[in-house]
Write a protein that holds these residues in place. Structure first.
Motif, mmCIF file in Angstrom:
data_model
loop_
_atom_site.group_PDB
_atom_site.id
_atom_site.type_symbol
_atom_site.label_atom_id
_atom_site.label_comp_id
_atom_site.label_asym_id
_atom_site.label_seq_id
_atom_site.Cartn_x
_atom_site.Cartn_y
_atom_site.Cartn_z
ATOM 1 N N ALA A 149 -2.403 0.882 -3.551
ATOM 2 C CA ALA A 149 -3.728 1.240 -4.050
ATOM 3 C C ALA A 149 -4.095 0.431 -5.288
ATOM 4 C CB ALA A 149 -3.781 2.732 -4.353
ATOM 5 N N ASP A 150 -3.155 0.285 -6.203
ATOM 6 C CA ASP A 150 -3.447 -0.485 -7.409
ATOM 7 C C ASP A 150 -3.578 -1.975 -7.107
ATOM 8 O OD1 ASP A 150 -3.576 1.683 -9.076
ATOM 9 O OD2 ASP A 150 -1.498 1.540 -9.760
ATOM 10 N N GLY A 161 5.412 -5.838 5.348
ATOM 11 C CA GLY A 161 4.599 -5.365 6.464
ATOM 12 C C GLY A 161 3.127 -5.690 6.348
ATOM 13 N N GLY A 162 2.770 -6.678 5.564
ATOM 14 C CA GLY A 162 1.369 -7.054 5.421
ATOM 15 C C GLY A 162 1.239 -8.276 4.555
ATOM 16 N N GLY A 163 -0.019 -8.576 4.130
ATOM 17 C CA GLY A 163 -0.213 -9.779 3.345
ATOM 18 C C GLY A 163 -1.596 -9.827 2.720
ATOM 19 N N PHE A 164 -2.170 -11.029 2.659
ATOM 20 C CA PHE A 164 -3.430 -11.250 1.962
ATOM 21 C C PHE A 164 -4.391 -12.052 2.834
ATOM 22 C CE2 PHE A 164 -0.113 -10.999 -1.324
ATOM 23 C CZ PHE A 164 -0.598 -9.936 -2.069
ATOM 24 N N PHE A 165 -5.699 -11.743 2.677
ATOM 25 C CA PHE A 165 -6.753 -12.455 3.385
ATOM 26 C C PHE A 165 -7.766 -12.974 2.376
ATOM 27 C CE2 PHE A 165 -10.990 -12.594 5.279
ATOM 28 C CZ PHE A 165 -10.771 -13.396 6.397
ATOM 29 N N LEU A 166 -8.111 -14.274 2.476
ATOM 30 C CA LEU A 166 -9.082 -14.899 1.600
ATOM 31 C C LEU A 166 -10.247 -15.369 2.459
ATOM 32 C CD1 LEU A 166 -6.316 -15.014 0.052
ATOM 33 C CD2 LEU A 166 -7.132 -17.092 -1.015
ATOM 34 N N THR A 195 8.588 -3.163 -4.808
ATOM 35 C CA THR A 195 8.303 -3.336 -3.384
ATOM 36 C C THR A 195 7.114 -2.479 -2.984
ATOM 37 O OG1 THR A 195 10.610 -3.835 -2.877
ATOM 38 C CG2 THR A 195 9.220 -3.088 -1.053
ATOM 39 N N ILE A 196 6.133 -3.097 -2.355
ATOM 40 C CA ILE A 196 4.961 -2.391 -1.844
ATOM 41 C C ILE A 196 4.993 -2.478 -0.319
ATOM 42 C CG2 ILE A 196 2.443 -2.377 -1.718
ATOM 43 C CD1 ILE A 196 2.389 -3.436 -4.581
ATOM 44 N N ASN A 197 5.118 -1.324 0.325
ATOM 45 C CA ASN A 197 5.109 -1.248 1.787
ATOM 46 C C ASN A 197 3.686 -1.014 2.256
ATOM 47 O OD1 ASN A 197 8.094 -1.216 2.690
ATOM 48 N ND2 ASN A 197 8.044 0.248 0.993
ATOM 49 N N MET A 198 3.146 -1.966 3.024
ATOM 50 C CA MET A 198 1.741 -1.911 3.424
ATOM 51 C C MET A 198 1.522 -0.859 4.515
ATOM 52 S SD MET A 198 0.422 -4.142 1.419
ATOM 53 C CE MET A 198 -1.122 -4.771 2.042
ATOM 54 N N ASN A 199 0.446 -0.125 4.362
ATOM 55 C CA ASN A 199 0.067 0.906 5.324
ATOM 56 C C ASN A 199 -1.432 0.770 5.619
ATOM 57 O OD1 ASN A 199 0.059 3.172 6.956
ATOM 58 N ND2 ASN A 199 -0.101 4.617 5.238
ATOM 59 N N PRO A 200 -1.786 0.531 6.894
ATOM 60 C CA PRO A 200 -0.915 0.395 8.063
ATOM 61 C C PRO A 200 -0.194 -0.948 8.066
ATOM 62 C CG PRO A 200 -3.161 -0.084 8.678
ATOM 63 C CD PRO A 200 -3.215 0.382 7.253
ATOM 64 N N VAL A 201 0.834 -1.045 8.910
ATOM 65 C CA VAL A 201 1.525 -2.315 9.071
ATOM 66 C C VAL A 201 0.532 -3.382 9.526
ATOM 67 C CG1 VAL A 201 3.272 -3.546 10.409
ATOM 68 C CG2 VAL A 201 3.749 -1.256 9.544
ATOM 69 N N GLY A 202 0.614 -4.543 8.911
ATOM 70 C CA GLY A 202 -0.309 -5.619 9.225
ATOM 71 C C GLY A 202 -1.514 -5.694 8.310
#
Length: 692
Positions: free
Chosen positions: A92-93, A140-145, A111-118
């Protein structure tokens, strides 16, 4: 070589590097450094004022390569350096600050576990997202630009494990970093692995992108560039380690300018992942591929008939299949300056330097914030700094300074002999250029030369270009050279010519080039019986006779040791000459490379130095897990001064390369049990070197 050595065995420290969490900042969002101007004396306030509000170097770092080019209304890539530094530990932060309209430096501490995965967080412009040391993980995730997003840095993170169990996954477009129409993006020092789709996707005319010093592994479609017919993308890809990646390493489609250099592509035999191809120039791409190293790759370099691909200086070891080039491309130096490492050194350099660094994203090595932060002084030959010589900046540091002083040296050649005296600890001298080659400190004194004041000769320690006599000194991103001309001074008695001398404890030498011939790097202690630990990392050391020597407790880690011919063009020499005191640790060379343009079988790894016939010393050199070229003799140790080397401490462990050999009475090898007690931590004890 002149001088002696020390006492007491170190305990091994198995603790991980402590992570310092960045300070919450002032209302203006700037981390204050050096606000106590009294540190430099009453006359220095004006000189130091420019540095008093400086943020940590990692928070203000800017990109090189095409990401540094002024275009599309954006002059370079510097991320969120003009904004507040914030620390996040939750998804969230992270989303809150990454998607904000104002600039931020966002430190991921944990460690930040992304929810939902992807999940791919939609990063907005003017952001730096950086891991705190090696602790920042996105799982379990990443970044979009998206389109128009610009001036973004993604750095020092581990982004991993969105893999959904299908190798050629068509259903889950889960990338570590995806760009669709973004520009001025720097992806640096990350560990990217095991994602459902791409580790990096640079799509839809994204441009002015630099991808540097990343580890990319355990992936199928690893790194794709392009996917339009517009031929607009400008991209630089350098010093990345592709390991166990099947395809797109990278695949470059319709890129206007693709500059790939100093990358290490490795397909390890006997594993489940088999490369199908390495670098690919597709469509109308113009690619320059230089000084990269391909190990075991299938189809290492391929191109379409419509693409251009210029190759130069690459090394191919154990590769098979297509290796293609053709056409004319472009000159990268017409867009930006850069300095390429020799291809033969790339595996060692990249393996030691790629991925998250403990020194990035942290403020203090102890895990707490220093109450007195660093003061910064600047040196520039052209008068744009506070001082025009390095020694003048050192002189401005007050005696017995209680906290760190950082001397930033702008690119240039500084011909001077520099001494950091014993009463000025906690000094960092760092070159501010893009390469350690950009900032050079050089002098040409030799032991037998008469001093200008006629008070005698320099002697070996006195010949040093740079002398470190203060504890807790750091030197980074510099070249230190002694250019004494031995051939032109054959009548002189005493050809020892030291480039860098240390006579202190806790000296950290990081990303240096140290160049000389005889006695290049001398590592001593302040006095006999004193402790003098030196940690050399990610550096080049060049010389020919006894050029790594002394009684210090020294680690040469993840570095390149380059053997040079003698003044008359002959090949003969000794890498190390330890004069270790009994019950101390001597010289440890580990995870490094020993090579050079010299004759096969012409160099010893070392010989035992007993200064003045001292029978109490117990010289030690251990060379382990290091690649040795054919220049190393099959009997790599030698006697010195009538003392048999077999009475002292010389050993190897699991070295590789043409110069390595099996155990014999003339080539001692450590057992696994012995090697467990001869690791870096055994040498350094309770000291964990951390850049500051």
């Amino acid at each position: 070589m002149t001088e002696q050595h020390s006492k007491a065995r170190h305990r091994r420290s198995r603790t991980a590097l402590a992570v310092g969490v960045p300070l919450a900042l002032t209302a203006s969002g700037v981390l204050a450094y050096g606000t106590d101007l009294g540190l430099l004396g009453s006359g220095a306030q004006q000189r130091a004022s420019a540095a008093t509000a400086a943020a940590p170097a990692w928070a203000t770092a800017a990109a090189d390569g095409f990401a540094s080019v002024n275009s599309l209304g954006q002059n370079g890539t510097y991320g969120g350096r003009d904004g507040q530094i914030v620390t996040v530990r939750t998804q969230a932060d992270l989303e809150k600050y990454a998607t904000a309209t104002e600039p931020y430096v966002i430190v991921v501490a944990g460690t930040i576990n992304m929810n939902p995965v992807g999940k791919e967080i939609k990063v907005q412009s003017d952001k730096t997202i950086v891991g705190s040391g090696t602790s920042g993980h996105i799982v379990g995730g990443g970044f979009f630009l998206g389109s128009g997003v610009h001036n973004v840095i993604i750095r020092n993170l581990t982004i991993r494990d969105s893999y959904q169990g299908v190798w050629n996954d068509k259903d889950h477009d889960f990338d570590a970093v995806q760009m669709d129409g973004a520009h001025h993006v720097w992806i640096d020092h990350n560990d990217l692995r095991h994602m459902a789709d791409g580790l990096i996707d640079v799509r839809k005319d994204s441009t002015n992108v630099t991808v540097s010093w990343n580890k990319l592994s355990q992936n199928n479609k690893t790194f794709g560039i392009g996917w339009t017919d517009n031929v607009k993308t400008d991209i630089t890809v350098h010093h990345n380690w592709f390991r166990e990646t099947e395809q797109r390493n990278p695949s470059t489609d319709n890129a206007a300018h693709a500059h790939l250099y100093n990358n290490f592509l490795e397909d390890v035999a006997g594993t489940d992942i088999k490369s199908s191809y390495g670098n690919y120039s597709r469509g109308k791409t113009a690619m320059v591929l230089e000084n990269s190293y391909f190990q075991g790759m299938t189809n290492p370099v391929i191109k379409d008939s419509t693409a251009t691909l210029v190759q130069r200086g690459n090394v191919f070891s154990g590769t098979s299949g297509r290796n293609e080039s053709g056409g004319s491309a472009f000159d990268p130096r017409s867009y930006y300056s850069y300095s390429a490492d020799a291809a033969a050194n790339v595996p060692s350099v990249v393996k030691s330097g790629a991925g998250p660094r403990s020194s990035i994203g942290t403020t203090a090595s102890s895990g707490t914030v220093s109450t007195k932060a660093a003061t910064t002084l600047t040196v520039a030959k052209d008068g744009s700094g506070q001082y025009s010589t390095v020694q003048a900046a050192v002189n401005a540091v007050p005696a017995n300074n209680p906290s760190r002083v950082v001397i930033q040296v702008k690119p240039g050649t500084y011909r001077e002999a520099v001494t950091i005296p014993a009463n000025k600890p906690h000094v960092t001298v760092v070159g501010t250029g893009a390469s350690r080659k950009d900032t050079v400190i050089v002098e040409g004194h030799a032991a037998g030369m008469t001093k200008p004041d006629g008070s005698g000769t320099y002697g070996t320690p006195g010949s040093a270009t740079l002398s470190v006599k203060a504890d807790d000194t750091q030197l980074r991103n510099l070249s230190v050279t002694n250019d004494f001309n031995e051939g032109a001074n054959q009548s002189l008695s005493g050809h020892q010519a030291v480039a860098l001398l240390t006579q202190a404890d806790k000296v950290f030498l990081d990303s240096l080039i140290v160049t000389g011939d005889q006695d290049t790097l001398e590592m001593e202690t302040a006095a006999k019986g004193a402790l003098g630990r030196v940690y050399v990392k990610n550096s080049y050391i060049l010389g020919n006779v006894d050029f790594i020597f002394g009684r210090g407790t020294a680690v040469i880690d993840r570095s390149v040791i380059t053997l040079r011919k003698r003044w008359d063009g002959t090949s003969a020499g000794y890498v190390t000459a330890p004069s270790t005191e009994a019950n101390r640790k001597g010289i440890l060379i580990t995870n490094s490379t020993v090579n050079g343009d010299v004759s096969n079988g012409s160099f010893f790894l070392g010989r035992n130095w007993h200064p003045g016939g001292d029978t109490t010393v117990d010289p030690q050199t251990t060379v382990r897990e290091t690649n040795l070229s054919a220049a190393i003799k099959s009997t790599p140790w030698s006697d010195m001064g009538g003392f048999p080397w077999k009475d002292d401490r010389f050993a190897e462990y699991r070295n590789t390369g043409a110069g390595a050999g099996s155990a014999s009475s003339n080539r001692p090898q450590l057992t696994d049990a012995q090697a467990a007690g001869q690791e870096v931590a055994d040498w350094l004890g309770n000291w964990t070197p951390t850049a500051s």
